[in-house]
Design an enzyme around this catalytic site. Structure first.
Site, PDB file in Angstrom:
ATOM      1  N   GLU A 556      65.442 -49.775 105.992  1.00 13.61           N
ATOM      2  CA  GLU A 556      64.157 -49.452 105.366  1.00 13.61           C
ATOM      3  C   GLU A 556      64.218 -49.614 103.859  1.00 13.61           C
ATOM      4  OE1 GLU A 556      61.731 -49.390 107.220  1.00 13.61           O
ATOM      5  OE2 GLU A 556      62.802 -49.083 109.107  1.00 13.61           O
ATOM      6  N   HIS A 559      63.409 -53.159 102.902  1.00 12.63           N
ATOM      7  CA  HIS A 559      61.969 -53.392 102.779  1.00 12.63           C
ATOM      8  C   HIS A 559      61.463 -52.870 101.435  1.00 12.63           C
ATOM      9  CE1 HIS A 559      61.246 -54.897 106.744  1.00 12.63           C
ATOM     10  NE2 HIS A 559      61.576 -53.795 107.370  1.00 12.63           N
ATOM     11  N   PHE A 691      51.384 -52.915 120.166  1.00 15.82           N
ATOM     12  CA  PHE A 691      50.064 -52.409 120.540  1.00 15.82           C
ATOM     13  C   PHE A 691      49.489 -51.421 119.520  1.00 15.82           C
ATOM     14  CE2 PHE A 691      51.937 -53.466 124.773  1.00 15.82           C
ATOM     15  CZ  PHE A 691      51.127 -54.550 125.015  1.00 15.82           C
ATOM     16  N   GLY A 693      51.083 -51.575 116.133  1.00 16.84           N
ATOM     17  CA  GLY A 693      51.753 -51.991 114.911  1.00 16.84           C
ATOM     18  C   GLY A 693      51.395 -53.419 114.587  1.00 16.84           C
TER      19      GLY A 693
END
Length: 778
Positions: A556, A559, A691, A693
């Protein structure tokens, strides 16, 4: 991980993502351009825009009185007033913001159409900066609301979110389908005198805006446009319903244990966590030693049972509950009809846009083509399937029996412990959160020449939504260049599961605060690891991390680094904004490699009680275990990716009496699973990535980007990881290219500038002990 760029681009993407347009920017697709003059005349359009402007002004005047003292509207700094926001603020703030944005949008459209009517080309600033500022009026408060829903959910917040979501979707649909802006961008691109002086970044913004408009239905008229917009709203609501059902199902499951034999094998840390769960649910005297203990389906608790519980019956019970969440067989609302409706509407929407499937729409804006995505997935599948079968046979031989699905993680952990002479519980004693963050920040400084300093919210004039949230400042050459929050701990019932990075705001010249040259980026890093535990004697055990949780934190942060270390000032393409979706995981997966770096491990792995550094032999065992059952893990990810592509292919649309989503799941499973799934397995009902995201027809992106990240790390290996000067030089180069250029250039070009060539899959295969002599290139 859900990742976003600057707030305006993030919210516009989020709405499109929810509505399945998934318009993550991409410049390599070759789409036919609509003729700038293909719709109504300038005069008619000016009249309608003027009327819209007057209507918006009236609405804005009516709503203006609702903003007094509203923390969602009063934000004098980079940081939202999270602690002050109440549910009752949301409706008035969003209605007021939408009214204001509609008014400014209508006025700007009049200005653009007037110039176009006079034969004057609009300027880049009139298009890009105004679009960014108008979008920010709505995205700034809605981003705060959406974030709070993810980390501090409640029935009241959920109801408010669902009430306002259709209005937000309608606004972003409206702005994405603005004929005035589309015609303005088209005119700018067609005018050499205006186009040639633009920077490369500005030209890319224009190209991406035109492509976004085309995939947002700009060319639709009449009933088709009305239907397209209806689908947008419905898909947004269905996505929210899906997410709510998963959260409700996870929250609903509680399994109380009272006897020692039921919890046999579970480590002390897991028992402490489960005793804390029991105390939260009424067993005020619960202790780790004597119980009672409550098991939930939150990831840390679920994985502890799967890996360590000696009782096969307990593992089976928890496994069946987890794999049937949000279905007809499990707790929470049933997501099966939600999935069917989502897939039907995505297919219908693709047809309206002139595509044969949603997969084609999705891949139109990515590095990969549909063909090349399938080729890479099949290439990897063929190379890892037999190896995964061999791994499973070896595991069954070790266990001395035929394994059920709920046995695999348990015996894998035992086998790893025996083979490498360590277990996860031993390792985590050296990996307290504070130590891991210290190591993470150290490698960031070493590679990218920036410093990370913890700041209290009070120092920054900021607020947090939970006492456990921490704030940090990123400094470059002694000056702040970004900020980020870390929300590390699981909070069952109010916080979404998983881990993600979210951009609070992005680097932007157009959105700079008064007196500043540029708005600095702010990020959220959210994970769900075990919180510190207060023991029955009053002592506190800190948050101790499994090594995969360490990898997640590094992931993370990768990102966040791309979001924060951008050197691009054009908000539309700064940081992660504008990066093709199948390249967006590249920095995150790249950072995972550094969790295994020896200097990094030596710096962060210290025993939480004694301060002793992790022994060198244990460090080497962790590194050696990196490829343990690597083929099985890769095959599992390929199952998800191939199932996703198959569900969104033109060959499949769910309908009464035809092939079902479970048929598709089983077909892919027959090629990608060593053990067949249970008949009642309903994993798809919890598959939030595709579904609820941004990964619909895009889950393959994890493997596509893994090729990029592995090849990127291979550059450091080739230079010598023990060559500190070379590591630092390459680190700065990676910062200035992959992290620094963001979406301002196509991802393929950015990678080639860093690596000096196109990417190869060889490094990924080598890192997983699957390399064969044939070269695989993207």
């Amino acid at each position: 991980a859900l990742v976003y760029g600057n707030m305006w681009c993030m919210l516009r993407h989020e709405v499109k993502k929810l509505a399945a347009a998934k318009a993550w920017r991409h410049s390599t697709a070759c789409l036919s351009r609509l003729h700038p003059g293909s719709s109504n005349s300038h005069g008619t359009r000016l009249q309608s825009l003027a009327a819209a402007s007057m209507a918006a002004a009236t609405l804005g005047s009516a709503a203006a009185g609702c903003s007094d003292g509203n923390p969602l509207l009063e934000r004098p700094s980079l940081f939202p007033r999270f602690a002050d926001v109440r549910v009752e603020h949301i409706s008035s703030a969003m209605k007021s913001s939408i009214a204001k944005a509609e008014k400014e949008l209508a006025a700007q459209e009049v200005q653009l159409e007037t110039k176009l009517q006079q034969g004057i080309t609009p300027t880049y600033v009139e298009l890009a900066d105004s679009l960014e500022r108008i979008g920010d009026i709505v995205s700034r408060p809605w981003s705060t609301v959406g974030h709070l829903k993810s980390v501090k959910d409640s029935d009241a917040l959920r109801a408010a979110y669902q009430e306002l979501q259709p209005l937000v979707v309608a606004f972003y649909t409206r702005i994405s389908q603005s004929q005035a802006f589309y015609r303005g961008w088209s005119a700018l691109r067609a005018d050499p005198d205006a186009w040639i002086p633009l920077t490369n970044q500005q030209q890319r913004v224009a190209e991406l805006e035109l492509l976004d408009a085309e995939l947002s239905g700009i060319g639709l008229e009449g009933e088709k446009k009305t239907r397209f917009n209806e689908i947008q709203k419905t898909l947004a609501q269905l996505s929210t319903d899906f997410s709510n059902n998963v959260l409700d199902a996870t929250k609903a499951f509680k399994h109380r244990l009272v006897s020692d034999h039921e919890v046999d094998g579970l480590p002390a840390s897991a028992l402490a966590m489960m005793a804390a769960n029991a105390r939260k649910h009424g067993d005020v005297g619960a202790t780790a030693e004597k119980g009672p203990w409550v098991i939930t389906l939150d990831a840390p608790c679920y994985m502890a049972v799967m890996q360590y519980a000696s009782s096969p019956a307990l593992r089976e019970h928890v496994y069946r509950a987890f794999t049937s969440r949000a279905s007809e067989h499990g707790g929470g609302g049933d997501n099966t009809p939600v999935i069917n409706k989502i897939l039907q509407l995505r297919a219908e929407k693709a047809a309206l846009l002139g595509y044969t499937s949603h997969a084609e729409v999705s891949l139109a804006k990515k590095m990969a083509t549909l063909e090349s995505a399938h080729e890479l997935m099949e290439d990897l599948r063929s190379k890892c399937y037999n190896a995964a079968v061999a791994e499973h046979s070896e595991l069954e031989k070790f266990a001395g029996k035929k394994l059920e699905l709920w046995d695999v993680a348990y015996y894998s952990e035992r086998m790893k412990s025996e083979r490498f002479s360590y277990d996860e519980e031993t390792v985590r004693q050296y990996l307290s959160l504070d130590n891991v963050l210290s190591g993470l920040f150290g490698v960031i400084s070493r590679l990218f020449d920036v410093t990370i300093v913890e700041r209290s919210p009070e120092e920054l004039g900021a607020q947090t939504w939970d006492d456990a949230v921490r704030m940090f400042e990123v400094q470059r050459e002694g000056r702040p260049c970004a900020y980020f929050y870390i929300d590390p701990y699981t909070r069952p019932g109010e916080k979404k599961g998983g881990a993600w990075m979210r951009g609070e705001c992005g680097r932007s010249k157009a959105l700079a605060l008064p007196g500043e040259e540029v708005q600095l980026p702010v990020a959220h890093m959210v994970t769900n690891q075990t919180a510190p535990v207060t023991n029955s004697d009053g002592t506190v055990t800190p948050s101790l991390m499994l090594f995969r949780e360490v990898e997640t934190m590094f992931h993370e942060c990768g990102h966040a680094l791309q979001h924060m270390l951008t050197n691009v000032d054009e908000g539309h393409v700064s940081g992660i904004s504008g990066v093709e979706w199948d390249a967006v995981e590249q920095p995150s997966q790249f950072m995972e490699y550094w969790a295994y770096d020896v200097p990094t491990l030596k710096g962060m792995a210290r025993h939480w009680k004694t301060g002793e550094t992790m022994p060198a032999e244990l460090i080497e065992k962790i590194r050696s275990a990196k490829t343990f059952r690597a083929a099985s893990l890769m095959l599992r990810q390929l199952k998800f990716a191939l199932t996703d592509l198959a569900l969104h292919d033109a060959a499949f649309v769910p309908k009464q009496g035809g092939k079902t989503i479970w048929d598709v799941d089983a077909e892919i499973g027959s090629k990608t699973s060593v053990i067949p799934s249970l008949p009642n397995d309903r994993f798809l009902c919890g598959f939030s990535h595709i579904f609820a995201g941004g990964y619909a027809a895009g889950y393959y992106s994890y493997k596509w980007a893994e090729v990029l990240s592995a090849d990127g790390f291979a550059a450091f290996e080739e230079a010598g990881l023990d060559n500190e000067a070379a590591v630092k030089q390459l680190g700065r180069h990676y910062r200035d290219t992959v992290l620094g250029l963001g979406g301002s250039r196509p991802a393929a070009d950015v990678f080639e500038e860093f690596r000096g060539r196109s990417p190869s899959a060889d490094a990924l295969l080598r890192h997983n002990d699957l390399l064969v002599p044939v070269h695989s290139k993207l």
